[in-house]
Enzyme design. Structure first.
Site, PDB file in Angstrom:
ATOM      1  N   ASP A 191      54.375 -10.262  75.786  1.00  0.00           N
ATOM      2  CA  ASP A 191      53.315  -9.597  77.225  1.00  0.00           C
ATOM      3  C   ASP A 191      54.330 -10.049  78.391  1.00  0.00           C
ATOM      4  OD1 ASP A 191      51.683  -7.788  77.593  1.00  0.00           O
ATOM      5  OD2 ASP A 191      50.275  -9.530  78.066  1.00  0.00           O
ATOM      6  N   CYS A 219      49.396   7.832  60.243  1.00  0.00           N
ATOM      7  CA  CYS A 219      48.160   8.477  60.850  1.00  0.00           C
ATOM      8  C   CYS A 219      47.830   9.785  60.036  1.00  0.00           C
ATOM      9  CB  CYS A 219      48.677   8.756  62.480  1.00  0.00           C
ATOM     10  SG  CYS A 219      48.711   7.371  63.471  1.00  0.00           S
ATOM     11  N   CYS A 228      40.055   3.539  71.524  1.00  0.00           N
ATOM     12  CA  CYS A 228      40.809   4.234  70.799  1.00  0.00           C
ATOM     13  C   CYS A 228      41.380   3.714  69.441  1.00  0.00           C
ATOM     14  CB  CYS A 228      42.117   4.820  71.715  1.00  0.00           C
ATOM     15  SG  CYS A 228      42.927   3.445  72.193  1.00  0.00           S
ATOM     16  N   CYS A 271      39.539   4.211  64.812  1.00  0.00           N
ATOM     17  CA  CYS A 271      40.869   4.423  64.148  1.00  0.00           C
ATOM     18  C   CYS A 271      40.467   3.854  62.773  1.00  0.00           C
ATOM     19  CB  CYS A 271      41.781   3.459  64.882  1.00  0.00           C
ATOM     20  SG  CYS A 271      43.348   3.301  63.894  1.00  0.00           S
TER      21      CYS A 271
HETATM   22  C1  B12 Z   1      52.109  -1.413  80.320  1.00  0.00           C
HETATM   23  C2  B12 Z   1      51.111  -1.996  79.127  1.00  0.00           C
HETATM   24  C3  B12 Z   1      49.837  -1.526  78.939  1.00  0.00           C
HETATM   25  C4  B12 Z   1      49.392  -0.289  79.905  1.00  0.00           C
HETATM   26  C5  B12 Z   1      50.022   1.119  79.508  1.00  0.00           C
HETATM   27  C6  B12 Z   1      50.052   1.097  77.897  1.00  0.00           C
HETATM   28  C7  B12 Z   1      51.055   2.188  77.281  1.00  0.00           C
HETATM   29  N1  B12 Z   1      50.471   2.912  76.309  1.00  0.00           N
HETATM   30  O1  B12 Z   1      52.079   1.895  77.826  1.00  0.00           O
HETATM   31  C8  B12 Z   1      47.842  -0.395  79.822  1.00  0.00           C
HETATM   32  C9  B12 Z   1      47.581  -1.253  81.113  1.00  0.00           C
HETATM   33  C10 B12 Z   1      47.127   0.915  79.842  1.00  0.00           C
HETATM   34  C11 B12 Z   1      47.726  -1.180  78.507  1.00  0.00           C
HETATM   35  C12 B12 Z   1      46.561  -0.933  77.797  1.00  0.00           C
HETATM   36  C13 B12 Z   1      46.597  -1.584  76.329  1.00  0.00           C
HETATM   37  N2  B12 Z   1      47.276  -2.626  75.852  1.00  0.00           N
HETATM   38 CO1  B12 Z   1      48.914  -3.160  76.865  1.00  0.00          CO
HETATM   39  N3  B12 Z   1      50.700  -3.531  77.467  1.00  0.00           N
HETATM   40  C14 B12 Z   1      51.402  -3.017  78.480  1.00  0.00           C
HETATM   41  C15 B12 Z   1      52.983  -3.571  78.261  1.00  0.00           C
HETATM   42  C16 B12 Z   1      52.868  -4.833  79.328  1.00  0.00           C
HETATM   43  C17 B12 Z   1      54.114  -2.759  78.401  1.00  0.00           C
HETATM   44  C18 B12 Z   1      53.826  -1.443  77.472  1.00  0.00           C
HETATM   45  C19 B12 Z   1      55.152  -0.729  77.618  1.00  0.00           C
HETATM   46  O2  B12 Z   1      56.325  -0.944  77.976  1.00  0.00           O
HETATM   47  N4  B12 Z   1      54.925   0.713  77.654  1.00  0.00           N
HETATM   48  C20 B12 Z   1      56.054   1.711  77.619  1.00  0.00           C
HETATM   49  C21 B12 Z   1      55.770   2.941  76.856  1.00  0.00           C
HETATM   50  C22 B12 Z   1      56.849   3.876  77.076  1.00  0.00           C
HETATM   51  O3  B12 Z   1      55.572   2.632  75.630  1.00  0.00           O
HETATM   52  P1  B12 Z   1      54.700   3.357  74.633  1.00  0.00           P
HETATM   53  O4  B12 Z   1      53.306   3.819  75.057  1.00  0.00           O
HETATM   54  O5  B12 Z   1      54.480   2.063  73.549  1.00  0.00           O
HETATM   55  O6  B12 Z   1      55.828   4.489  74.182  1.00  0.00           O
HETATM   56  C23 B12 Z   1      56.256   4.414  72.616  1.00  0.00           C
HETATM   57  C24 B12 Z   1      55.533   5.499  72.094  1.00  0.00           C
HETATM   58  O7  B12 Z   1      55.208   6.505  72.644  1.00  0.00           O
HETATM   59  C25 B12 Z   1      56.750   5.668  70.756  1.00  0.00           C
HETATM   60  N5  B12 Z   1      56.820   7.208  70.553  1.00  0.00           N
HETATM   61  C26 B12 Z   1      57.861   7.767  70.878  1.00  0.00           C
HETATM   62  N6  B12 Z   1      57.797   9.028  70.127  1.00  0.00           N
HETATM   63  C27 B12 Z   1      56.711   9.025  69.529  1.00  0.00           C
HETATM   64  C28 B12 Z   1      55.968  10.093  68.574  1.00  0.00           C
HETATM   65  C29 B12 Z   1      54.853   9.862  68.210  1.00  0.00           C
HETATM   66  C30 B12 Z   1      54.095  10.890  67.294  1.00  0.00           C
HETATM   67  C31 B12 Z   1      54.274   8.582  68.376  1.00  0.00           C
HETATM   68  C32 B12 Z   1      52.631   8.271  67.570  1.00  0.00           C
HETATM   69  C33 B12 Z   1      54.783   7.575  69.203  1.00  0.00           C
HETATM   70  C34 B12 Z   1      56.023   7.840  69.798  1.00  0.00           C
HETATM   71  O8  B12 Z   1      57.780   5.190  71.415  1.00  0.00           O
HETATM   72  C35 B12 Z   1      57.579   4.856  72.752  1.00  0.00           C
HETATM   73  C36 B12 Z   1      58.780   3.743  73.277  1.00  0.00           C
HETATM   74  O9  B12 Z   1      58.697   2.806  72.577  1.00  0.00           O
HETATM   75  C37 B12 Z   1      52.781  -4.366  77.033  1.00  0.00           C
HETATM   76  C38 B12 Z   1      53.603  -5.792  76.739  1.00  0.00           C
HETATM   77  C39 B12 Z   1      54.910  -5.613  76.527  1.00  0.00           C
HETATM   78  N7  B12 Z   1      55.602  -6.394  77.593  1.00  0.00           N
HETATM   79  O10 B12 Z   1      55.729  -4.804  76.064  1.00  0.00           O
HETATM   80  C40 B12 Z   1      51.328  -4.494  76.643  1.00  0.00           C
HETATM   81  C41 B12 Z   1      50.948  -4.125  74.812  1.00  0.00           C
HETATM   82  C42 B12 Z   1      51.676  -2.954  74.780  1.00  0.00           C
HETATM   83  N8  B12 Z   1      49.408  -3.976  75.034  1.00  0.00           N
HETATM   84  C43 B12 Z   1      48.775  -4.241  74.238  1.00  0.00           C
HETATM   85  C44 B12 Z   1      47.298  -4.089  74.019  1.00  0.00           C
HETATM   86  C45 B12 Z   1      46.793  -4.998  73.001  1.00  0.00           C
HETATM   87  C46 B12 Z   1      46.663  -3.112  74.848  1.00  0.00           C
HETATM   88  C47 B12 Z   1      45.248  -2.553  74.853  1.00  0.00           C
HETATM   89  C48 B12 Z   1      45.018  -2.300  73.461  1.00  0.00           C
HETATM   90  C49 B12 Z   1      44.498  -3.644  75.472  1.00  0.00           C
HETATM   91  C50 B12 Z   1      42.847  -3.264  75.633  1.00  0.00           C
HETATM   92  N9  B12 Z   1      41.944  -3.302  74.610  1.00  0.00           N
HETATM   93  O11 B12 Z   1      42.542  -2.647  76.780  1.00  0.00           O
HETATM   94  C51 B12 Z   1      45.455  -1.415  75.598  1.00  0.00           C
HETATM   95  C52 B12 Z   1      45.751  -0.099  74.778  1.00  0.00           C
HETATM   96  C53 B12 Z   1      45.701   1.211  75.522  1.00  0.00           C
HETATM   97  C54 B12 Z   1      46.684   2.125  74.545  1.00  0.00           C
HETATM   98  N10 B12 Z   1      46.074   3.177  74.153  1.00  0.00           N
HETATM   99  O12 B12 Z   1      48.002   1.954  74.857  1.00  0.00           O
HETATM  100  C55 B12 Z   1      49.664  -4.810  73.173  1.00  0.00           C
HETATM  101  C56 B12 Z   1      49.748  -3.880  71.962  1.00  0.00           C
HETATM  102  C57 B12 Z   1      49.384  -4.371  70.483  1.00  0.00           C
HETATM  103  C58 B12 Z   1      49.617  -3.148  69.530  1.00  0.00           C
HETATM  104  N11 B12 Z   1      49.419  -3.479  68.271  1.00  0.00           N
HETATM  105  O13 B12 Z   1      50.383  -2.312  69.847  1.00  0.00           O
HETATM  106  C59 B12 Z   1      50.919  -5.207  73.985  1.00  0.00           C
HETATM  107  C60 B12 Z   1      52.294  -5.095  73.356  1.00  0.00           C
HETATM  108  C61 B12 Z   1      50.852  -6.527  74.597  1.00  0.00           C
HETATM  109  C62 B12 Z   1      51.278  -7.716  73.439  1.00  0.00           C
HETATM  110  N12 B12 Z   1      52.263  -8.404  73.687  1.00  0.00           N
HETATM  111  O14 B12 Z   1      50.498  -7.907  72.657  1.00  0.00           O
HETATM  112  N13 B12 Z   1      48.865  -1.777  78.150  1.00  0.00           N
HETATM  113  S1  SF4 Z   2      42.891   6.993  65.096  1.00  0.00           S
HETATM  114 FE1  SF4 Z   2      44.279   5.500  64.245  1.00  0.00          FE
HETATM  115  S2  SF4 Z   2      44.936   6.419  62.317  1.00  0.00           S
HETATM  116 FE2  SF4 Z   2      44.102   8.193  63.342  1.00  0.00          FE
HETATM  117  S3  SF4 Z   2      45.637   9.164  64.537  1.00  0.00           S
HETATM  118 FE3  SF4 Z   2      44.560   7.548  65.959  1.00  0.00          FE
HETATM  119  S4  SF4 Z   2      46.065   5.700  65.575  1.00  0.00           S
HETATM  120 FE4  SF4 Z   2      46.384   6.939  63.862  1.00  0.00          FE
HETATM  121  S1  SF4 Z   3      40.415   4.810  74.521  1.00  0.00           S
HETATM  122 FE1  SF4 Z   3      42.387   3.873  74.727  1.00  0.00          FE
HETATM  123  S2  SF4 Z   3      43.607   5.556  76.019  1.00  0.00           S
HETATM  124 FE2  SF4 Z   3      41.556   5.900  76.218  1.00  0.00          FE
HETATM  125  S3  SF4 Z   3      40.742   4.719  77.999  1.00  0.00           S
HETATM  126 FE3  SF4 Z   3      40.293   3.498  76.353  1.00  0.00          FE
HETATM  127  S4  SF4 Z   3      42.214   2.280  75.995  1.00  0.00           S
HETATM  128 FE4  SF4 Z   3      42.971   3.983  77.435  1.00  0.00          FE
END
Ligand code: B12
Ligand code: SF4
Ligand code: SF4
Length: 375
Positions: free
Chosen positions: A140, A195, A250, A254
């Protein structure tokens, strides 16, 4: 000159010993990822910033070049040991103590799960160093995108809710990595998508923040809006419900994640913060709030944002007849901070307590809320 240490030879047995060490120190899953530049993540960070999907977030977005290149964190990096630790607790706790209304806290923050994750990563780091390699742990941290590293290390697949889901276990895991100069053999293949045709998370998000599979619009995501300083957007306040930190929706819809929580809860803790009394929180001093919630991400480490969130949850509580709720509302309607007065105005109006509202406020932010409350 001290004799140069000869590094341990690397083979699969060595990786197995690192994995066993991680598991012994509290990690649930360990894998090996390459240390090359994470181009897909870099592109996503840049593109999402450009598209306005990152809102005002900094974190890994501050410097995409740095957060996607392990060798900028550890010179000569050869591999990453990636790890996941479950944050599922044995008994999901119920509200206790003073009667409600209560606010809810997202599961990953019920107890500090990053501390035990870091202990597991530290054990691996120590081992690698004592075997003659450089090794630094990240969890993180703004220096590394944890999910992409975990995916590359074969821990799980990217769910449509953007989380990493571990096969058979879902996404209630925190993630971290050790970047090392040890040339460890990487995971053969990333985990295949699990998924399928499911779209429950996209359909179930209360603010429609998942704008494409795996893509979250931070400006709509409750988890970010709760962390972001300033006025909480009015159009998302009702959807916030009773949340004051994080959002699990979300993941709670799931199927693989919920199935695992029901059957395999393992961790125990005595200091669970799943429910927080709103009246107690809103009466607490800065010092007491920082003592209880200081490990959470609060912008500028300012407990005012926690109070702002609590006022919205209070507005959603339907507890307007409760004398303690009215007393706390009165206190915040005359608070010296305009941000808190503004959210108290909204809460009072939502609770049907329009009689408490002042006719005038010198601050434009509060005036705006007073006007909206009278419509
Ligand atoms: C910024 C951040 C947030 C932001 C933005 C989240 C986001 N989706 O980016 C906010 C504050 C909203 C947030 C919320 C949460 N977060 Co957060 N967050 C971070 C942080 C600091 C950076 C994430 C990042 O760099 N995102 C950048 C974008 C580009 O990444 P991405 O969305 O993952 O994009 C990838 C996908 O789109 C994928 N992809 C590409 N093409 C495709 C195509 C398909 C079909 C799919 C499915 C995917 C896919 O590739 C992309 C690049 O890797 C990390 C810690 C870290 N240092 O990494 C924790 C982290 C991601 N968070 C974490 C957690 C636990 C959460 C929450 C669950 C907390 C909560 N309960 O509120 C929520 C989940 C929200 C969500 N649905 O994502 C965990 C994730 C654990 C896990 N199992 O994945 C992390 C890794 C922290 C940790 N070290 O444990 N978070
Ligand atoms: S609810 Fe879970 S299994 Fe269904 S699309 Fe979302 S991440 Fe995938
Ligand atoms: S359900 Fe997931 S994507 Fe939607 S507001 Fe909550 S953490 Fe963000």
């Amino acid at each position: 000159m001290a004799p140069q240490r000869v590094p341990e030879p690397i083979d699969h047995a060595y990786v197995a010993s690192l994995r066993a060490l991680g598991l012994k120190f509290g990690l649930d899953h360990v894998g090996i990822a390459p240390s090359s530049v994470m181009l897909r993540a870099r592109e996503a960070l840049i593109q999402r910033k450009r598209d306005g999907l990152a809102d005002s977030m900094q974190f890994t977005y501050r410097n995409p070049t740095r957060s996607t290149d392990p060798s900028l964190a550890v010179a000569g990096a050869q591999a990453m040991v990636v790890a996941a630790r479950s944050y599922v607790l044995q008994e999901p706790p119920q509200p206790t103590g003073e009667p409600g209304p209560f606010a809810s806290v997202a599961r990953y923050a019920w107890v500090d799960h990053y501390e035990p994750l870091r202990i597991g990563l530290a054990a691996i780091t120590r081992q690698l160093r004592s075997d003659g390699y450089k090794a630094v742990a990240f969890a993180d941290d703004n220096s590394l995108v944890d999910r992409e590293a975990a995916w590359l290390g074969g821990l799980g697949w990217f769910g449509k809710n953007a989380n990493i889901l571990l096969p058979g276990s879902g996404s209630f895991f925190v993630l971290g990595s050790v970047i090392t100069t040890a040339p460890l053999p990487v995971a053969a293949e990333p985990v295949a998508d699990g998924c399928g045709a499911c779209t429950r998370c996209i359909d179930g998000c209360p603010t429609a923040a998942i704008v494409a599979p795996g893509v979250v619009d931070a400006g709509r995501c409750l988890a970010w809006l709760l962390q972001r300083p300033g006025v909480f957007p009015r159009q998302f306040r009702a959807a916030l419900g009773d949340r004051i930190y994080g959002c699990d929706e979300c993941q709670l819809v799931c199927p693989p994640t919920v199935r695992f929580e029901r059957r395999a809860a393992s961790n125990q803790s005595n200091h669970v913060q799943a429910w927080v009394s709103l009246v107690e929180l809103l009466q607490a001093s800065d010092e007491s709030l920082m003592q209880s919630f200081g490990r959470w991400y609060l912008a500028d480490r300012d407990p005012m944002w926690l109070r702002r969130n609590a006022l919205i949850a209070l507005g959603n509580s339907r507890a307007g007849d409760d004398g303690r709720v009215q007393a706390v509302l009165y206190r915040y309607l005359v608070d010296s901070e305009p941000i808190l007065r503004a959210h108290a105005v909204w809460a009072a109006a939502e609770l049907g307590c329009h009689h408490m509202l002042a006719a005038f406020d010198p601050d434009p932010v509060v005036t705006d809320e007073l006007v909206a409350a009278r419509v």
